[in-house]
Design an enzyme around this catalytic site. Structure first.
Site, PDB file in Angstrom:
ATOM      1  N   THR A 340       0.857  -1.183   0.000  1.00 17.30           N
ATOM      2  CA  THR A 340       0.000   0.000   0.000  1.00 17.30           C
ATOM      3  C   THR A 340       0.888   1.226   0.000  1.00 17.30           C
ATOM      4  O   THR A 340       2.005   1.191   0.498  1.00 17.30           O
ATOM      5  CB  THR A 340      -0.903   0.002   1.258  1.00 17.30           C
ATOM      6  OG1 THR A 340      -1.641  -1.213   1.309  1.00 17.30           O
ATOM      7  CG2 THR A 340      -1.862   1.174   1.261  1.00 17.30           C
ATOM      8  N   THR A 358      -3.686   0.863  -3.058  1.00 19.84           N
ATOM      9  CA  THR A 358      -2.977  -0.387  -2.791  1.00 19.84           C
ATOM     10  C   THR A 358      -3.189  -1.416  -3.892  1.00 19.84           C
ATOM     11  O   THR A 358      -4.181  -1.376  -4.630  1.00 19.84           O
ATOM     12  CB  THR A 358      -3.463  -0.983  -1.451  1.00 19.84           C
ATOM     13  OG1 THR A 358      -2.706  -2.142  -1.140  1.00 19.84           O
ATOM     14  CG2 THR A 358      -4.943  -1.340  -1.498  1.00 19.84           C
ATOM     15  N   GLY A 421       0.428  -0.194   5.399  1.00 17.89           N
ATOM     16  CA  GLY A 421       0.896  -1.218   6.319  1.00 17.89           C
ATOM     17  C   GLY A 421      -0.182  -2.160   6.811  1.00 17.89           C
ATOM     18  O   GLY A 421      -0.114  -2.641   7.947  1.00 17.89           O
ATOM     19  N   GLY A 422      -1.210  -2.420   5.988  1.00 15.58           N
ATOM     20  CA  GLY A 422      -2.235  -3.381   6.379  1.00 15.58           C
ATOM     21  C   GLY A 422      -2.946  -2.955   7.650  1.00 15.58           C
ATOM     22  O   GLY A 422      -3.330  -1.801   7.815  1.00 15.58           O
TER      23      GLY A 422
END
Length: 524
Positions: A340, A358, A421-422
């Site tokens: 992302t 992303t 970063g999820g």
């Protein structure tokens, strides 16, 4: 145990300006957006230019083949808005094509039950309907002031030149070499002889560039024929043809049916601040829940304390547990790399936006569309492959995303924040929002202040630079792990933000990103 120096200090200078600013995870993309501002463009114009440019210089993070959201602020109207352009599963997707392999867990971001041959993670069967181009199209229709083709021109030029493969790019490519080697087109773009990373030298200065001329040709076509060509024209035909040739289910009908959506953000008052969290299938609801719990959990002092960090960790844990139960997202491995990127823009008039976009995993599906020259997403992995759950895999379904582009007003300041970063995204945005609103920090102080991450919902990761009493307070909430803030891998998310106060603007990016930078329009 860490091998890293305990005395090395890393900082990034944050400069204020009367002009506009673009803060991006890649300096060249920020320069592209800043040049648009310098030429008189709006914050949205600069965001569109940055979006396409960063897809060239960070091709494994995002690009036209992905999706995302933006939350924006229109200064003249005193109004916030979210534009949603998340990915969808193809209408013709068949769940029986993703048989479960109960012998283990999936090998990437989410600990779903594994699908046979990781068909939901790698390869064309993992590709969802992209939304980024439609998102930029809608933003341009509503707020753009510069011609569409002119906004894509910087990305075309960057792709013609090809992304420079420096040490950081070499590191990223090397981390995914095994999967990239399985797709001939990905291997041709990123590898040498189909097996070795296209890597810069160890001691000698090198000038290695990726061959992105096909990528450039696709961007040039989108510039000339407009965004709908991606969904209804020649680009749509090429994309669907390539995905189907590699075994995926994406069709031209899926692309033609796709539209981005503009909606009202989740707006709340937090203490004396107003926060505009994103709408839709984002982490916006969890940010709202976190802030509401924090508001009554502690009284802010002069600086973050063990009490405030413990309140933040507890609130994040509660928000994530609720998300896992109701949203269907049962979590990610905290060490897994998420693919992302995020960037924030403010113009000289005070219009601002954060865009978070992303491909999902690093290098997405690890498959390149040969006719377009672009990496494809693996959005299908967002869905739980087991049936009967809120987020279970199904055809024609929107993907549940972790992104959290946010705009806020506090103490005479406006700010726009986001992160990559999820599941680490929400904790980063919550940390920074608290630093700015609870403790009155400016952007430079906030971005250098150590953060915590509670995205596992069962414990907290604490920056090693925080004092022991913070870890002790968080240990009363749940398990604690200390981690170093490093370049790779990232134990914490990678944020980017802009701020405006008294008619002046500034921007900042995560201090550990070697490429990230904030560029001023008057620096062009």
């Amino acid at each position: 145990m860490s091998n890293f120096s305990k005395t090395q200090k890393i900082r990034k200078e944050v400069l204020w300006t009367d002009g506009g600013v673009v803060a991006s995870q890649h300096r060249k993309a920020a320069e592209a957006g800043a040049a648009v501002l310098a030429a008189g463009g709006d914050a949205i114009d600069a965001a569109i230019a940055t979006s396409f440019a960063v897809g060239v210089v960070e091709p494994w993070m995002s690009g036209p083949m992905g999706g995302g959201m933006m939350t924006l602020w229109r200064a003249g109207e005193e109004r916030a808005e979210t534009i949603e352009f998340g990915m969808r599963s193809p209408a013709g997707l068949k769940t029986e094509d993703y048989p479960l392999d109960p012998s283990g867990k999936a090998g990437d971001l989410f600990p779903w039950t594994r699908v046979k041959d990781d068909r939901n993670v790698y390869g064309a069967t993992a590709v969802a309907v992209p939304g980024t181009v439609a998102g930029m199209e809608l933003a341009h229709q509503k707020y753009g002031t510069v011609d569409w083709a002119d906004l894509l021109a910087p990305a075309v030029a960057l792709a013609e030149e090809g992304m420079l493969v420096d040490w950081y790019a070499s590191l990223i490519i090397a981390s995914a070499t095994r999967q990239l080697a399985k797709d001939p087109d990905a291997a041709a773009l990123f590898l040498i002889d189909g097996q070795w990373p296209n890597i810069a030298g160890w001691t000698a200065l090198t000038d290695v560039h990726l061959d992105q001329k096909t990528h450039a040709a696709t961007l040039r076509r989108l510039a000339e024929h407009g965004a709908r060509d991606f969904y209804e024209g020649e680009v749509a035909r090429m994309l669907a043809e390539d995905v189907q040739a590699k075994g995926g289910s994406l069709t031209v009908e899926d692309l033609a049916a796709y539209r981005a959506v503009a909606s009202q953000p989740r707006t709340i008052r937090y203490r004396d601040a107003v926060i505009h969290a994103p709408s839709g299938l984002s982490a916006g609801a969890e940010l709202v829940a976190t802030l509401k719990e924090m508001e009554t959990a502690f009284t802010p002092g002069d600086a973050p304390s063990a009490e405030s960090y413990a309140a933040l960790g507890r609130a994040l844990g509660n928000a994530y547990r609720h998300r896992l139960a109701t949203g269907g997202d049962t979590g990610e491995s905290p060490e897994a790399p998420a693919c992302t990127t995020t960037f924030s823009v403010v113009d000289r008039h005070g219009n601002m936006v954060n865009v978070t976009q992303t491909l999902l995993s690093i290098f997405g599906s690890s498959v390149v569309s040969p006719q377009t020259g672009m990496l494809l997403n693996n959005g299908i992995m967002w869905f739980d492959p087991e049936p009967g759950k809120p987020n279970s895999l199904a055809p024609g379904k929107r993907c549940l995303m972790n992104i959290c582009p946010t705009v806020g007003q506090a103490g005479g300041r406006m700010f726009a924040l986001g992160a990559s970063g999820g599941r680490k995204i929400l904790p980063a945005v919550a940390n920074l929002t608290s630093f700015i609103t609870d403790f009155g920090m400016d952007l430079e102080t906030a971005f250098h202040t150590p953060r915590i991450d509670a995205s596992a919902a069962s414990g907290t990761v604490v920056d090693e630079d925080l004092p022991p009493e913070v870890a002790e307070a968080l240990a009363k909430v749940g398990p604690v792990k200390r981690a170093k803030r490093t370049v790779h891998p990232y134990a914490f998310a990678v944020p980017a933000g802009v701020m405006r106060e008294g008619g002046r603007n500034c921007g900042a990016t995560e201090i550990m990103t070697p490429w990230g930078d904030a560029m001023h329009e008057n620096a062009q």
